[in-house]
Design a protein around this motif. Structure first.
Motif, PDB file in Angstrom:
ATOM      1  N   TYR A   1       0.851  -1.182   0.000  1.00  0.00           N
ATOM      2  CA  TYR A   1       0.000   0.000   0.000  1.00  0.00           C
ATOM      3  C   TYR A   1       0.889   1.235   0.000  1.00  0.00           C
ATOM      4  CZ  TYR A   1       0.929   0.337   5.048  1.00  0.00           C
ATOM      5  OH  TYR A   1       1.550   0.454   6.272  1.00  0.00           O
ATOM      6  N   ASP A   2       0.286   2.384  -0.303  1.00  0.00           N
ATOM      7  CA  ASP A   2       1.062   3.612  -0.465  1.00  0.00           C
ATOM      8  C   ASP A   2       1.126   4.381   0.855  1.00  0.00           C
ATOM      9  OD1 ASP A   2       1.272   2.865  -3.050  1.00  0.00           O
ATOM     10  OD2 ASP A   2      -0.098   4.345  -3.867  1.00  0.00           O
ATOM     11  N   GLY A   3       2.078   3.998   1.699  1.00  0.00           N
ATOM     12  CA  GLY A   3       2.279   4.720   2.947  1.00  0.00           C
ATOM     13  C   GLY A   3       3.067   5.995   2.691  1.00  0.00           C
ATOM     14  N   PRO A   4       3.234   6.827   3.715  1.00  0.00           N
ATOM     15  CA  PRO A   4       2.711   6.628   5.068  1.00  0.00           C
ATOM     16  C   PRO A   4       1.305   7.159   5.290  1.00  0.00           C
ATOM     17  CG  PRO A   4       4.155   8.525   5.015  1.00  0.00           C
ATOM     18  CD  PRO A   4       4.182   7.949   3.638  1.00  0.00           C
ATOM     19  N   SER A   5       0.772   7.917   4.333  1.00  0.00           N
ATOM     20  CA  SER A   5      -0.501   8.586   4.591  1.00  0.00           C
ATOM     21  C   SER A   5      -1.712   7.779   4.155  1.00  0.00           C
ATOM     22  CB  SER A   5      -0.526   9.952   3.889  1.00  0.00           C
ATOM     23  OG  SER A   5      -0.340   9.795   2.489  1.00  0.00           O
ATOM     24  N   LEU A   6      -1.539   6.750   3.320  1.00  0.00           N
ATOM     25  CA  LEU A   6      -2.658   5.968   2.811  1.00  0.00           C
ATOM     26  C   LEU A   6      -2.547   4.527   3.272  1.00  0.00           C
ATOM     27  CD1 LEU A   6      -2.733   7.249  -0.899  1.00  0.00           C
ATOM     28  CD2 LEU A   6      -4.124   8.059   1.009  1.00  0.00           C
ATOM     29  N   ASP A   7      -3.668   3.804   3.206  1.00  0.00           N
ATOM     30  CA  ASP A   7      -3.653   2.373   3.465  1.00  0.00           C
ATOM     31  C   ASP A   7      -4.179   1.596   2.262  1.00  0.00           C
ATOM     32  OD1 ASP A   7      -6.297   2.997   3.548  1.00  0.00           O
ATOM     33  OD2 ASP A   7      -6.665   2.278   5.584  1.00  0.00           O
ATOM     34  N   VAL A   8      -4.118   2.227   1.083  1.00  0.00           N
ATOM     35  CA  VAL A   8      -4.530   1.612  -0.171  1.00  0.00           C
ATOM     36  C   VAL A   8      -3.453   1.863  -1.215  1.00  0.00           C
ATOM     37  CG1 VAL A   8      -6.999   1.883   0.302  1.00  0.00           C
ATOM     38  CG2 VAL A   8      -5.765   3.692  -0.929  1.00  0.00           C
ATOM     39  N   GLN A   9      -3.588   1.195  -2.361  1.00  0.00           N
ATOM     40  CA  GLN A   9      -2.759   1.510  -3.523  1.00  0.00           C
ATOM     41  C   GLN A   9      -3.443   2.634  -4.299  1.00  0.00           C
ATOM     42  OE1 GLN A   9      -2.281  -2.032  -5.867  1.00  0.00           O
ATOM     43  NE2 GLN A   9      -1.252  -3.176  -4.229  1.00  0.00           N
ATOM     44  N   SER A  10      -2.738   3.716  -4.513  1.00  0.00           N
ATOM     45  CA  SER A  10      -3.297   4.847  -5.257  1.00  0.00           C
ATOM     46  C   SER A  10      -2.599   4.917  -6.610  1.00  0.00           C
ATOM     47  CB  SER A  10      -3.088   6.153  -4.485  1.00  0.00           C
ATOM     48  OG  SER A  10      -3.595   7.249  -5.204  1.00  0.00           O
ATOM     49  N   ARG A  11      -3.371   4.716  -7.683  1.00  0.00           N
ATOM     50  CA  ARG A  11      -2.796   4.659  -9.019  1.00  0.00           C
ATOM     51  C   ARG A  11      -3.537   5.617  -9.951  1.00  0.00           C
ATOM     52  NH1 ARG A  11       0.191   2.234  -6.146  1.00  0.00           N
ATOM     53  NH2 ARG A  11       0.927   0.071  -6.375  1.00  0.00           N
ATOM     54  N   LYS A  12      -2.882   5.978 -11.031  1.00  0.00           N
ATOM     55  CA  LYS A  12      -3.514   6.820 -12.044  1.00  0.00           C
ATOM     56  C   LYS A  12      -4.511   6.010 -12.872  1.00  0.00           C
ATOM     57  CE  LYS A  12      -2.334   9.961 -15.880  1.00  0.00           C
ATOM     58  NZ  LYS A  12      -3.084  11.125 -15.365  1.00  0.00           N
ATOM     59  N   PHE A  13      -4.170   4.728 -13.119  1.00  0.00           N
ATOM     60  CA  PHE A  13      -5.019   3.876 -13.942  1.00  0.00           C
ATOM     61  C   PHE A  13      -5.377   2.600 -13.188  1.00  0.00           C
ATOM     62  CE2 PHE A  13      -2.211   6.215 -16.860  1.00  0.00           C
ATOM     63  CZ  PHE A  13      -3.164   6.895 -17.614  1.00  0.00           C
ATOM     64  N   ASP A  14      -6.437   1.955 -13.619  1.00  0.00           N
ATOM     65  CA  ASP A  14      -6.814   0.653 -13.075  1.00  0.00           C
ATOM     66  C   ASP A  14      -5.988  -0.413 -13.785  1.00  0.00           C
ATOM     67  OD1 ASP A  14      -7.984  -1.516 -11.913  1.00  0.00           O
ATOM     68  OD2 ASP A  14      -9.825  -1.431 -13.102  1.00  0.00           O
ATOM     69  N   ALA A  15      -4.791  -0.634 -13.284  1.00  0.00           N
ATOM     70  CA  ALA A  15      -3.834  -1.536 -13.935  1.00  0.00           C
ATOM     71  C   ALA A  15      -3.466  -2.662 -12.973  1.00  0.00           C
ATOM     72  CB  ALA A  15      -2.581  -0.767 -14.352  1.00  0.00           C
ATOM     73  N   ALA A  16      -3.775  -3.884 -13.349  1.00  0.00           N
ATOM     74  CA  ALA A  16      -3.448  -5.044 -12.519  1.00  0.00           C
ATOM     75  C   ALA A  16      -1.941  -5.277 -12.504  1.00  0.00           C
ATOM     76  CB  ALA A  16      -4.172  -6.275 -13.037  1.00  0.00           C
ATOM     77  N   GLU A  17      -1.434  -5.783 -11.385  1.00  0.00           N
ATOM     78  CA  GLU A  17      -0.007  -6.081 -11.214  1.00  0.00           C
ATOM     79  C   GLU A  17       0.146  -7.529 -10.737  1.00  0.00           C
ATOM     80  OE1 GLU A  17       2.214  -2.226  -9.744  1.00  0.00           O
ATOM     81  OE2 GLU A  17       0.399  -2.505  -8.542  1.00  0.00           O
ATOM     82  N   PRO A  18      -0.146  -8.504 -11.589  1.00  0.00           N
ATOM     83  CA  PRO A  18      -0.089  -9.905 -11.159  1.00  0.00           C
ATOM     84  C   PRO A  18       1.335 -10.411 -10.982  1.00  0.00           C
ATOM     85  CG  PRO A  18      -0.561  -9.777 -13.498  1.00  0.00           C
ATOM     86  CD  PRO A  18      -0.583  -8.364 -12.983  1.00  0.00           C
ATOM     87  N   PHE A  19       1.434 -11.470 -10.213  1.00  0.00           N
ATOM     88  CA  PHE A  19       2.713 -12.133  -9.956  1.00  0.00           C
ATOM     89  C   PHE A  19       2.467 -13.630  -9.945  1.00  0.00           C
ATOM     90  CE2 PHE A  19       5.286 -14.070  -6.461  1.00  0.00           C
ATOM     91  CZ  PHE A  19       6.485 -14.125  -7.139  1.00  0.00           C
ATOM     92  N   LYS A  20       3.360 -14.392 -10.569  1.00  0.00           N
ATOM     93  CA  LYS A  20       3.232 -15.846 -10.607  1.00  0.00           C
ATOM     94  C   LYS A  20       4.602 -16.460 -10.376  1.00  0.00           C
ATOM     95  CE  LYS A  20       1.397 -19.636 -13.476  1.00  0.00           C
ATOM     96  NZ  LYS A  20       0.552 -20.184 -12.401  1.00  0.00           N
TER      97      LYS A  20
END
Length: 760
Positions: free
Chosen positions: A273-292
């Motif tokens: 998440y985007d600390g220290p002021s937020l507890d969420v991911q703040s992004r410009k676009f709705d872009a998935a970031e998968p990992f496998k």
């Protein structure tokens, strides 16, 4: 160290010792047998600092991943960016950078800590995260283990010992767990084991596991043009694994044992998440970031126990493939001025990604022969061979085509590492109560790297892939590791020992830095006294002096403790450049450090119904040499807590046709630094807004259940009872943090669930 922290760390242990003033009954501690010295011995007879957790304990406490164990082992710490992306540190030897880890990691005879691409991503040195169902035990060996476990064992060694096929009969077990995480949804796990004795001489053991953990971090997005929203629980994790082992007993003395283990883990998004002021991911676009992350381990072990000696031969192969996608839109916007690109923020119409693809193959062979007679002299001799290859691509291009089709900074990295070694140890017992152990390991390694870098960051000369900057590294070296231990057995189950030992880690190669096209890069490298490109770095090493004490004054009390001093030389450090060159970093051998500390563990049967386990570690790890512009003497190493402490109580009460059990544990981990230096240091120049300190934390777990005499049990559990936040890193990013937020990784919030298991 502030007094309040000492008090907080010691409180759990103090509470446990208060119980010792009560009525001690006839119950006794179980003997723990380990193979830390590559032969079976009682834990109390091994002159090493070893923590061992039995498979029964793992199941009783609901531990399924090694990350769950880390906070309970003195002097062990970790830096994690999520499953499959954990770096382990023991006794302050922190794996800050380099292509090889500082802690070796084994499943049975198979080393699963191996070389990586050496990139600056969260996957450098990271170990796989196998599920821990149906194990015999987990062993953590503290201190350099260079003679028996080779390179990358500077801090210590972790060993996962799986349960072996049982020739005596069929058996099985089925376990399931359902839970809910605060801020997330439902999680579920199903584990199973089936052991089939096919004949008197052949048995197979099959273990399967499936885990689905719901996420607890949301992603919010707003492109400034009317497209905004929220995606909930993006860090969902799904893991499936199968492990199969066949044992063929050729005769009374000799067996053949092939094994196969495969695991696939996938996450829908980043666990940050985007600390220290937020507890969420703040992004410009709705872009998935998968990992496998997929890995497969295969091995063949042949063992024979003859009259005076034993022989073991093992061949193992590991294949690991992982794919990681990261949204780097914000860093791209931040790079605008640095690369003098004539576009506006409004012109960024789609998400920009870095696509990371890494493929690893690692083959190892080890053969050893050891004595097993009653002689005063015991010996072991072995040979070892490793051949590992990594092919890694980091492409920062997708989504950037409208601005520059060649992307920002792209890398293809092909690495080959070969190592050959011969090793041995001799233990000689004399004067009834004394023994002297001497060990040596000679290793010869060869490192080859072919790396191509291209893109906008490298200037016009390396803009296109066909004109990529080429880096070829051919490096080889030889090392000799040693261990000398003098032990005194002053009672049947008690001893004191002193050890002097060392261990090493191989060197590697860097990516190219465009000093010919970037005057700022050129000036900074000149200021560091570096001519040309810092294409390679050499191996580093640690020297260890240790005093240990193991006591078992009764069958109800066991106390093990050690004090140590580690000296770390030619430390592999990441050097981050700044200003118009801050997109680049390299690894160099810079400075020396010293780690002073102790660890202690206490196991006690307090009453017929109550057992206590407590441990504490103290580590003071700091640089002892100043490197101009990098570190100062007295600066602290990263990711090293000064205090680690844990206490657990296990209470049982007979009831009906079984027993009620209650298990509770409290673990404390002191504050650590994200980067080397001091609390306010940010040597990366990358804007860690959360400051350099990851706060201390205390984790409380509780489990209450019923164990039936009819081979089933059920329990209610609460993990992280107080919903404590444990920060594992502030910089979970392939590139670097952008000022204004830190990509912060934390532990799982409070989780409440039920579990059940049936044995048959």
């Amino acid at each position: 160290m502030k007094p309040i922290k000492w008090a907080k760390a010691l409180l759990p242990t103090t509470i446990g010792f208060i119980y010792l003033t009560g009525n001690l009954a006839n119950a006794a501690l179980e003997e723990v047998v380990v193979t830390a010295t590559k032969r079976s011995e009682s834990l109390q007879e091994v002159p090493l600092s070893v923590s061992a957790t039995t498979g029964e304990k793992l199941e009783a406490t609901g531990i399924q991943d090694f990350d769950d164990i880390a906070a309970t082992v003195p002097s062990l710490s970790m830096k994690s960016s999520g499953p499959g992306r954990t770096k382990l540190n023991i006794r302050g030897v922190s794996a800050a950078t380099g292509f090889a880890p500082t802690v070796s990691y084994y499943i049975d005879e198979m080393p699963i800590s191996t070389i990586t691409s050496g990139s600056s991503t969260s996957f450098a040195q990271a170990v796989v995260s196998p599920k821990l169902f149906d194990l015999e035990r987990v062993e953590v060996l503290r201190g350099p283990q260079g003679t028996l476990y080779g390179s990358s064992s500077m801090g210590g060694t972790v060993r996962l010992i799986t349960a072996k096929p049982n020739l005596d009969g069929d058996e099985g077990k089925l376990a399931t767990e359902v839970s809910s995480t605060k801020g997330g949804g439902l999680n579920h796990t199903i584990n199973g084991m089936l052991n089939l004795a096919l004949t008197d001489d052949v048995a197979v053991r099959i273990v399967g596991s499936t885990t689905d953990n719901d996420g607890f971090i949301d992603r919010v997005y707003d492109d400034g043009e009317g497209h905004s929203g929220k995606v909930e629980d993006v860090n969902t994790e799904e893991t499936n694994s199968i492990r199969a082992t066949l044992r063929y007993q050729l005769n009374e003395d000799t067996y053949i044992q092939p094994a196969y283990f495969t695991q696939s883990m996938a996450m829908d998004g980043k666990p940050n998440y985007d600390g220290p002021s937020l507890d969420v991911q703040s992004r410009k676009f709705d872009a998935a970031e998968p990992f496998k992350d997929d890995f497969t381990l295969t091995s063949l072990t042949i063992g024979s126990d003859l009259e005076d000696y034993s022989v073991l031969v093992n061949f193992s192969k590991m294949k690991r493939d992982f794919v990681n996608i990261e949204d780097i839109t914000d860093p791209i916007i931040g790079w605008k001025d640095q690369f003098h690109i004539t576009y506006t923020v409004a012109e960024v119409k789609q998400a920009v990604f870095v696509d990371e693809n890494v493929s690893l193959e690692d083959e190892t062979f080890e053969a050893r022969i050891s004595s097993n007679s009653d002689s005063d002299m015991q010996w072991l001799l072995g040979i070892y061979n490793k051949d590992a290859q990594v092919n890694a691509d980091y492409i920062m291009q997708r989504g950037f085509e409208d601005i520059n089709v060649h992307g920002i900074a792209n890398t293809n990295d092909q690495t080959n590492y070969k190592e050959k070694a011969i090793f041995g140890e001799v233990e000689y017992a004399f004067m009834n109560d004394f023994s002297l152990t001497t060990g040596l390991r000679y290793l010869d390694y060869d490192y080859r790297q072919h790396k191509e870098d291209w893109g906008l960051a490298y200037g016009a000369e390396q803009l296109e892939e066909e004109n990529a900057g080429l880096l070829k590294v051919n490096s080889s070296d030889q090392e000799v590791n040693y261990r000398v231990t003098l032990s005194w057995s002053f009672a049947e189950t008690s001893q004191a020992y002193i050890t002097s030992s060392d261990a090493t880690r191989p060197g590697g190669g860097n990516r190219t830095i465009p000093r010919s096209t970037n005057s700022d890069c050129d000036d900074q490298l000149n200021a560091l006294g570096i001519s040309g490109n810092p294409s390679t770095y050499k191996g580093d090493s640690v020297d260890n002096l240790e005093l240990g004490l193991k006591m078992e004054p009764s069958d109800r009390l066991r106390v093990n403790a050690s004090v140590y001093r580690l000296k770390w030389s030619d430390i592999q450090q990441s050097v981050a450049l700044k200003d118009d060159c801050k997109a680049f970093k390299f690894v160099g051998n810079l400075g020396e450090a010293e780690s002073l500390g102790f660890e202690a563990e206490v196991n006690a049967v307090l009453t017929d119904s109550l057992t206590m386990n407590a441990g504490m570690g103290y580590t003071k790890a700091e640089f002892t040499e100043t490197v101009q512009g990098i570190v100062k003497s007295g600066d602290l190493l990263a990711d090293v807590p000064e205090i680690t402490a844990t206490v657990s109580l296990d209470w049982i009460m007979p009831y009906a046709n079984g027993e009620i059990f209650v298990y509770g544990s409290v673990s404390y981990v002191d504050e650590t630094l994200e980067v080397v230096g001091a609390a306010k240091t940010d040597v990366t120049g990358q804007g860690i807004d959360s400051r350099n300190v990851k706060p201390d934390y205390t984790l409380v777990d509780l489990r209450i259940g019923y164990q039936s005499s009819e081979d089933w049990k059920a329990s209610l559990f609460i993990d992280n009872v107080t919903d404590e936040e444990a920060i594992y890193t502030y910089n979970d990013a392939i590139v670097y943090n952008v000022e204004g937020y830190d990509r912060t990784v934390r532990n799982r919030p409070r989780t409440i669930g039920v579990s059940a298991q049936y044995n048959f």
